[in-house]
Design a protein around this motif. Structure first.
Motif, PDB file in Angstrom:
ATOM      1  N   PRO A  49       2.248  13.172  -6.705  1.00 39.59           N
ATOM      2  CA  PRO A  49       2.273  11.828  -7.526  1.00 39.59           C
ATOM      3  C   PRO A  49       1.412  10.809  -6.599  1.00 39.59           C
ATOM      4  CG  PRO A  49       4.442  12.785  -7.596  1.00 39.59           C
ATOM      5  CD  PRO A  49       3.691  13.650  -6.614  1.00 39.59           C
ATOM      6  N   GLU A  50       0.993  10.045  -7.451  1.00 39.71           N
ATOM      7  CA  GLU A  50      -0.030   8.967  -6.933  1.00 39.71           C
ATOM      8  C   GLU A  50       0.990   7.930  -6.395  1.00 39.71           C
ATOM      9  OE1 GLU A  50      -3.026   6.618  -5.747  1.00 39.71           O
ATOM     10  OE2 GLU A  50      -3.154   8.742  -6.222  1.00 39.71           O
ATOM     11  N   GLU A  51       2.092   7.681  -6.924  1.00 42.76           N
ATOM     12  CA  GLU A  51       2.916   6.707  -6.509  1.00 42.76           C
ATOM     13  C   GLU A  51       3.567   7.016  -5.210  1.00 42.76           C
ATOM     14  OE1 GLU A  51       5.284   8.509 -10.044  1.00 42.76           O
ATOM     15  OE2 GLU A  51       3.140   8.415  -9.371  1.00 42.76           O
ATOM     16  N   VAL A  52       3.855   8.135  -4.933  1.00 45.21           N
ATOM     17  CA  VAL A  52       4.260   8.685  -3.783  1.00 45.21           C
ATOM     18  C   VAL A  52       3.420   8.578  -2.636  1.00 45.21           C
ATOM     19  CG1 VAL A  52       5.379  10.724  -2.385  1.00 45.21           C
ATOM     20  CG2 VAL A  52       6.009  10.232  -4.850  1.00 45.21           C
ATOM     21  N   ARG A  53       2.262   8.992  -2.783  1.00 43.51           N
ATOM     22  CA  ARG A  53       0.996   8.679  -1.819  1.00 43.51           C
ATOM     23  C   ARG A  53       0.781   7.186  -1.472  1.00 43.51           C
ATOM     24  NH1 ARG A  53      -4.725  11.477  -2.998  1.00 43.51           N
ATOM     25  NH2 ARG A  53      -4.555  10.244  -4.662  1.00 43.51           N
ATOM     26  N   GLU A  54       0.998   6.591  -2.464  1.00 35.20           N
ATOM     27  CA  GLU A  54       0.816   5.091  -2.321  1.00 35.20           C
ATOM     28  C   GLU A  54       1.798   4.295  -1.497  1.00 35.20           C
ATOM     29  OE1 GLU A  54      -1.825   3.096  -2.826  1.00 35.20           O
ATOM     30  OE2 GLU A  54      -3.032   4.831  -3.018  1.00 35.20           O
ATOM     31  N   ALA A  55       2.932   5.023  -1.686  1.00 38.09           N
ATOM     32  CA  ALA A  55       4.267   4.424  -0.848  1.00 38.09           C
ATOM     33  C   ALA A  55       4.011   4.977   0.521  1.00 38.09           C
ATOM     34  CB  ALA A  55       5.527   5.373  -1.295  1.00 38.09           C
ATOM     35  N   ALA A  56       3.472   6.208   0.940  1.00 40.11           N
ATOM     36  CA  ALA A  56       3.100   6.217   2.363  1.00 40.11           C
ATOM     37  C   ALA A  56       2.127   5.348   2.910  1.00 40.11           C
ATOM     38  CB  ALA A  56       2.470   7.746   2.469  1.00 40.11           C
ATOM     39  N   VAL A  57       1.138   5.180   1.928  1.00 39.02           N
ATOM     40  CA  VAL A  57      -0.056   4.165   2.409  1.00 39.02           C
ATOM     41  C   VAL A  57       0.688   2.543   2.808  1.00 39.02           C
ATOM     42  CG1 VAL A  57      -2.060   2.831   1.884  1.00 39.02           C
ATOM     43  CG2 VAL A  57      -1.864   5.451   1.184  1.00 39.02           C
ATOM     44  N   ARG A  58       1.440   2.404   1.839  1.00 43.54           N
ATOM     45  CA  ARG A  58       2.282   0.959   2.243  1.00 43.54           C
ATOM     46  C   ARG A  58       3.108   1.192   3.259  1.00 43.54           C
ATOM     47  NH1 ARG A  58       4.378   1.298  -2.319  1.00 43.54           N
ATOM     48  NH2 ARG A  58       6.485   1.778  -2.164  1.00 43.54           N
ATOM     49  N   ALA A  59       3.886   2.233   3.676  1.00 36.37           N
ATOM     50  CA  ALA A  59       4.540   2.134   4.802  1.00 36.37           C
ATOM     51  C   ALA A  59       3.478   2.080   6.132  1.00 36.37           C
ATOM     52  CB  ALA A  59       5.341   3.290   4.761  1.00 36.37           C
ATOM     53  N   LEU A  60       2.379   2.726   5.950  1.00 37.67           N
ATOM     54  CA  LEU A  60       1.511   2.733   7.106  1.00 37.67           C
ATOM     55  C   LEU A  60       1.000   1.173   7.315  1.00 37.67           C
ATOM     56  CD1 LEU A  60      -0.761   5.620   6.577  1.00 37.67           C
ATOM     57  CD2 LEU A  60       0.633   5.392   8.359  1.00 37.67           C
ATOM     58  N   ARG A  61       0.703   0.402   6.179  1.00 38.14           N
ATOM     59  CA  ARG A  61       0.016  -0.641   6.420  1.00 38.14           C
ATOM     60  C   ARG A  61       1.018  -1.856   6.892  1.00 38.14           C
ATOM     61  NH1 ARG A  61      -3.644  -0.472   0.800  1.00 38.14           N
ATOM     62  NH2 ARG A  61      -5.508   0.291   1.767  1.00 38.14           N
ATOM     63  N   GLU A  62       2.463  -1.522   6.528  1.00 42.77           N
ATOM     64  CA  GLU A  62       3.450  -2.555   6.671  1.00 42.77           C
ATOM     65  C   GLU A  62       4.113  -2.215   8.140  1.00 42.77           C
ATOM     66  OE1 GLU A  62       6.106  -2.331   3.345  1.00 42.77           O
ATOM     67  OE2 GLU A  62       4.825  -3.303   2.055  1.00 42.77           O
ATOM     68  N   GLY A  63       3.397  -1.248   8.845  1.00 48.77           N
ATOM     69  CA  GLY A  63       3.857  -0.654  10.154  1.00 48.77           C
ATOM     70  C   GLY A  63       5.380  -0.211  10.208  1.00 48.77           C
TER      71      GLY A  63
END
Length: 399
Positions: A49-63
């Motif tokens: 799911p795209e929303e799950v992939r984006e959750a990983a990206v968000r976690a990376l960006r937020e440190g």
């Protein structure tokens, strides 16, 4: 000057000498070198799911998770795992003491066996079994005792467990039962009656149980996945293993988990901390969100795989294979004898040149390889267009 080495012993310790490069690496390399469709290794060819992939990206960006996460796993994921077990199965676990996050299910299996098995202990596993089981038992110094699932054409062409054979396999040296349901590679899903008998045997003989349930969300037709930990006397003696890779199609993230009673989780964590210590930091946050997806996601995921199962099963039957239609997982086991073949290794090594498709010989999943010689496994976790092309290629075998 050339360095000299001198040793009377082989470099690899004797417990692992029977294990070389996995068949998955060999067959995937063959798929690449021949341009074949890879229906061997069990990984999807599309992301989840795209929303799950984006959750990983968000976690990376937020440190979040870029440094070491907590040893047991981030609280958000441990809470999500506990909520998943409660919501689906009525199993209540304390996220702080009864849930452990691992680097995929493979590490969870390794850590559980290293923690719970002493050298000389017997471990019963249903064969054919995923190849890491045998290696992990060996690394723990245990003795593996196979109980073979055998095909029963009268039961809808499925592989079934012989409960009398299981009971006879238990000795005074038996420490642990290693159970996999839904079962890879056969696709068998153990019934309530079978699980009841296993639970009663475990309680009677005071056995520990490790259950690999990574395909829990891929159960088809009238089959039902029931965790062994839900049966009387089993919660306190069962280590249940789950994983995000199969359910959310992010196999490279390597996020798995263990749920069990506090003493067992502590034991498994004691071994796990010296394997990876921690892993998959940002992905843990994403999987926590994935486990909270609405039921519609899990239903659609299962229905999509069911359609793919039926597509490939029909094509394999038309190509001349005997097909054991799976009740779970995303693998189909076939018998190649109707094609005039009997050696799965030879068949799979020749199949890329003959038909441009790669499969896995089931014999690698058996202690006594002759028992699995005529069986070959195909994965259907691929795009439908890929499966349709594979079916067309395989039909040339019938000509």
């Amino acid at each position: 000057m050339t360095a000299m080495t001198s040793t009377a012993r082989p470099f690899l310790n004797r417990r692992l000498t029977e294990f070389g490069t996995t068949i998955f690496a060999e067959m995937s390399a063959l798929a690449l070198s021949t341009g074949s469709i890879n229906l061997g290794q069990g990984f999807p060819d599309t992301d989840g799911p795209e929303e799950v992939r984006e959750a990983a990206v968000r976690a990376l960006r937020e440190g979040r998770g870029n440094q070491y996460p907590p040893g047991p796993g981030i609280p958000e994921l441990r809470t999500a795992v506990a909520a998943h077990q409660e919501r689906r199965y009525g199993l209540s676990y304390d996220p702080d003491t009864e849930v452990l996050v691992t680097a995929g299910a493979t590490e969870a299996i390794a850590a559980a066996l290293l923690a719970l098995v002493e050298p000389g202990d017997e471990v019963i596993a249903f064969e054919p079994y995923y190849d890491s089981y045998a290696a992990c038992i060996a690394m723990a110094g245990g003795t593996r005792v196979p109980v073979t699932l055998r095909p029963h054409a009268e039961e809808g062409a499925s592989f079934r467990l012989d409960l009398d054979e299981l009971r006879a396999a238990v000795t005074d040296r038996t420490r642990l039962l290693l159970i996999n349901t839904p079962h890879n590679p056969t696709g068998t899903v153990l019934t309530r009656a079978e699980l009841t008998a296993i639970a009663e045997l475990a309680v009677e003989r005071d056995l520990l149980v490790v259950t690999d349930e990574v395909y829990e969300h891929l159960v088809f037709d009238d089959a039902e996945h029931v965790p062994l930990a839900t049966f009387p006397g089993m919660r306190e003696r069962t280590v249940t293993i789950g994983s995000s890779g199969k359910t959310f199609s992010f196999t490279g993230w390597k996020v798995g988990w263990v749920t069990s009673a506090p003493g067992l989780v502590t034991a498994v964590r004691s071994a796990k901390q010296y394997l990876t210590y921690v892993a998959s930091g940002p992905f843990q946050y994403a999987v926590a969100e994935a486990l909270a997806l609405p039921e519609s996601y899990f239903t659609a995921f299962r229905d999509d795989m069911l359609a793919k199962r039926d597509l490939l099963a029909a094509g394999l039957a038309e190509a001349g294979f005997t097909v054991f239609k799976p009740a779970g997982t995303y693998f189909i086991t076939t018998d190649i004898r109707p094609l005039g073949e009997s050696d799965g290794f030879a068949f799979c090594r020749a199949l890329p040149e003959r038909a441009g498709v790669v499969a896995i010989p089931n014999a690698v999943f058996y202690d006594h390889r002759e028992a699995g010689a005529p069986f070959v496994r195909f994965a259907f976790c691929k795009q439908r267009a890929v499966l349709q092309e594979a079916v067309q290629r395989l039909k040339t075998l019938a000509g």
